[in-house]
Design an enzyme around this catalytic site. Structure first.
Site, short mmCIF file in Angstrom:
data_model
loop_
_atom_site.label_atom_id
_atom_site.label_comp_id
_atom_site.label_asym_id
_atom_site.label_seq_id
_atom_site.Cartn_x
_atom_site.Cartn_y
_atom_site.Cartn_z
N HIS A 46 0.69 -1.19 -0.19
CA HIS A 46 -0.20 0.17 0.15
C HIS A 46 0.71 1.25 0.15
CE1 HIS A 46 -3.81 -2.37 1.70
NE2 HIS A 46 -3.62 -2.45 0.41
N GLU A 59 0.63 -16.15 -25.35
CA GLU A 59 1.79 -15.89 -24.54
C GLU A 59 2.62 -17.36 -24.41
OE1 GLU A 59 0.58 -14.72 -20.39
OE2 GLU A 59 -1.18 -15.71 -20.53
N ASP A 68 5.35 -13.62 -20.48
CA ASP A 68 5.62 -15.22 -20.55
C ASP A 68 6.07 -15.67 -21.84
OD1 ASP A 68 4.82 -16.37 -18.06
OD2 ASP A 68 2.65 -15.47 -18.55
N CYS A 74 0.04 -6.66 -24.04
CA CYS A 74 -0.10 -6.31 -22.76
C CYS A 74 1.12 -6.60 -21.94
CB CYS A 74 -1.39 -6.94 -22.17
SG CYS A 74 -1.58 -8.49 -22.15
C1 PEP Z 1 2.40 -11.69 -19.87
O1 PEP Z 1 2.48 -12.70 -19.64
O2 PEP Z 1 2.86 -10.78 -20.66
C2 PEP Z 1 1.17 -11.07 -19.23
C3 PEP Z 1 0.90 -9.85 -19.37
O3 PEP Z 1 0.68 -11.77 -17.98
P1 PEP Z 1 1.41 -11.67 -16.59
O4 PEP Z 1 2.28 -10.89 -16.66
O5 PEP Z 1 0.13 -11.43 -15.74
O6 PEP Z 1 1.68 -13.22 -16.71
MG MG Z 2 1.45 -14.27 -18.44
#
Ligand code: PEP
Ligand code: MG
Length: 567
Positions: free
Chosen positions: A186, A428, A452, A499
């Protein structure tokens, strides 16, 4: 120099104010009158709750409504009926209020702090904060006060509790250094909301740094320099100026469309981890949410969150984003994301084990609770459902069949939802990349999870220092995979986003534009910078660079070429 956790970006240069917690020791005594002793406890409790409510009101003005609600946990822990019964019971059996309070809160503190998951461990800080507040009141002591500090102070504390941050004198605080806390604590969240550079978990900081020492806090690198040389001071002052100038210059991109140098529009959205982050995303001018990691809801609980609880969280994000797209990823459990109460079996290789969509499809009744909550929330905004760690078309089909079941039961219940809700998948895994053409025929969108994808493609664990040289987005194998995924998605006419962290990599952005990426989902503070970099590249320039790097044979060559071309 000390190394800690980089919790909040920026450079803070100032004079240390070391604040050590008050001595709250006491000698246990048996009270003469348990009734009066319980009244003393009740009075302390009442005062604590009133003070905390006042802090919440002050925080709403300084850090915003949502961050202020972090303090709500204090009220919950103070007013928890189980804890109150325990304290009153102990007083009845002959303990003084101080001891009864200490023992009850210590029990909860130990329980939370021994949990494996970081989010649970953060609850321990809240519990300790409540204990300190109650004990200080019972003993007539003052808790650490950071509300009046000299100009340009670098606050050095063992632990920056949420209640301390609430009253922090933002104008005069140049930086924060603590001995405990991680990036998701936090304190870290509030430090970022206040935009104060912060480095957490610096061992023995309150002993090694003295009040009056000159201190440099490099929040981005997680470094703290004490009594720096003139050369270091000059160096960091220059960095601080560049940081401030760049930040100010980026403000020119606020409220603007995200377009390439030749006017092609792409979507620039944010990654969020909890509903409160939706505000942060909106404040940083995100055009939506490209990844809401729904894990937090499950990690921040002691049992499975109900359909209503999940619905409330998803609805909140949908409403806050006011019709902008919000991609919510279904539970991505396993691997590095543990949820103790699910009691998953120990596995030799959890990253290749029973996790994410595999776990969810194996627990369809539980999965349907989340899918139903997502569907219900889709009536309040542009919610899209995203599946994690997909490796086969079967998984997409099974998940979509469950979504159809959930829709049917919502129809029976007469509950509204978006009948055309989009369902997409994270790409991923190398398997998903290789069958991207097939996946694209049954998915409404892709979002590439490079965090990933790099690891699985290169067979290299990011956390393992000895193989980190392989964990690089610039590896030719990874670049080819990205090109393939994006072009298959483009061919099928579906949106392809990214992402993973690579979406905000300034060096890679032109290559992603050339490949045809439609959506960049980045951390909220990276939004304006990413918009700026996208605006610097025309399609022709990006294409020329991508063509060049795709011919290169090593990650080092690729990186060097990208660096040479960077604007
Ligand atoms: C990723 O694997 O790029 C992803 C966005 O998922 P996380 O980082 O939550 O595994
Ligand atoms: Mg991931």
């Amino acid at each position: 120099m000390f190394q800690g956790v980089n919790a909040s970006d920026g450079y803070g240069i100032g004079v240390a104010q070391v604040a050590v917690a008050p001595d709250l020791s006491f000698t246990p005594t048996a009270p003469d009158d348990p009734v009066a002793e319980k009244a003393r406890y009740a009075a302390a409790l009442k005062k604590f709750v009133a003070q905390t409510n006042a802090q919440i009101e002050r925080m709403k003005k300084t850090v915003g409504e949502e961050a202020a609600l972090i303090m709500g946990a204090h009220i919950e822990f103070a007013e928890d009926e189980g804890i109150k019964d325990m304290v009153n019971g102990s007083i009845d059996s002959g303990m003084c209020a101080e001891q009864a309070v200490s023992e009850a809160y210590d029990m909860y503190y130990n329980m939370f702090s021994n949990m494996d998951d970081e989010l649970f461990r953060e609850r321990a800080t809240d519990v300790a904060d409540v204990k300190t507040g109650l004990l200080a009141d019972l003993l007539g002591k003052e808790v650490v006060d950071l509300s009046t500090l000299p100009e340009n102070s670098v606050v050095v504390v063992e632990e920056l509790t949420p209640s301390m941050t609430a009253d922090i004198d933002k104008e005069n605080v140049a930086g924060i250094v603590t001995e405990t806390g991680g990036r998701t604590s936090h304190s870290a969240i509030i430090a970022r909301a206040l935009e104060i550079p912060a480095v957490l978990s610096v061992e023995d900081a309150t002993k090694s740094i003295k009040t009056g020492d000159m201190v440099i806090v490099d929040g981005g690198a997680g470094k703290v320099l004490v009594q720096p040389s003139d050369k270091d001071l000059a160096h960091y002052r220059a960095k601080a100026k560049t940081f401030a100038d760049e930040k100010a210059a980026l403000e020119a991109y606020r409220g603007k469309e995200t377009v390439t140098g030749d006017g092609e529009k792409v979507l620039l959205v944010a990654n969020i981890g909890n509903p409160e982050d939706a505000n942060v995303a909106a404040e940083h001018d995100a055009e939506g949410v490209g990844l809401f990691r729904s894990e937090f809801l499950f990690m921040d609980a002691t049992e499975l969150p109900s359909e209503d609880e999940q619905f409330a969280a998803y609805q909140k994000v949908a409403l806050r984003l006011k019709g902008q797209p919000v991609i919510i990823r279904t539970l991505d459990v396993g691997g590095d994301k543990e949820i103790p109460y699910l009691n998953l079996q120990h596995e030799e290789n959890p990253f290749m084990g029973f996790r994410a969509v595999r776990y969810c499809l194996n627990n369809p009744e539980q999965y349907k609770v989340q899918l139903t909550a997502l569907l219900r929330a889709s009536a309040f905004g542009d919610i899209k459902i995203m599946l994690p760690l997909v490796t086969s078309l079967d998984e997409v089909r099974q998940a979509k069949a469950l979504i159809e079941e959930c829709k049917a039961s919502l129809d029976e219940r007469g509950v509204s939802y978006n009948k055309d809700i989009e369902v997409g998948t994270m790409i991923e895994t190398p398997a998903a990349s290789l069958i991207a053409d097939d996946l694209a025929t049954e998915c409404d969108f892709f979002s590439i999870g490079t965090n990933d994808l790099i690891g699985y493609t290169m067979c290299a664990d990011r956390g393992n220092d000895r193989v980190s040289y392989l964990y690089e987005v610039y590896q030719p194998a990874v670049l080819r995979s990205l090109k393939r995924i994006i072009s298959e998605g483009n061919k099928a006419g579906i949106m392809v986003g990214m992402c993973g962290e690579a979406a905000a990599d300034p060096l890679l952005i032109p290559v992603l534009l050339s490949f045809g990426l439609n959506e960049f989902s980045v951390s909220a503070p990276s939004i304006l910078r990413t918009r700026h970099i996208i605006s610097e590249w025309t399609k022709a320039e990006a294409d020329a660079l991508a063509e060049k790097v795709l011919k290169l044979k090593t990650a080092a060559e690729v990186k060097a070429a990208l660096q040479a071309a960077a604007k």
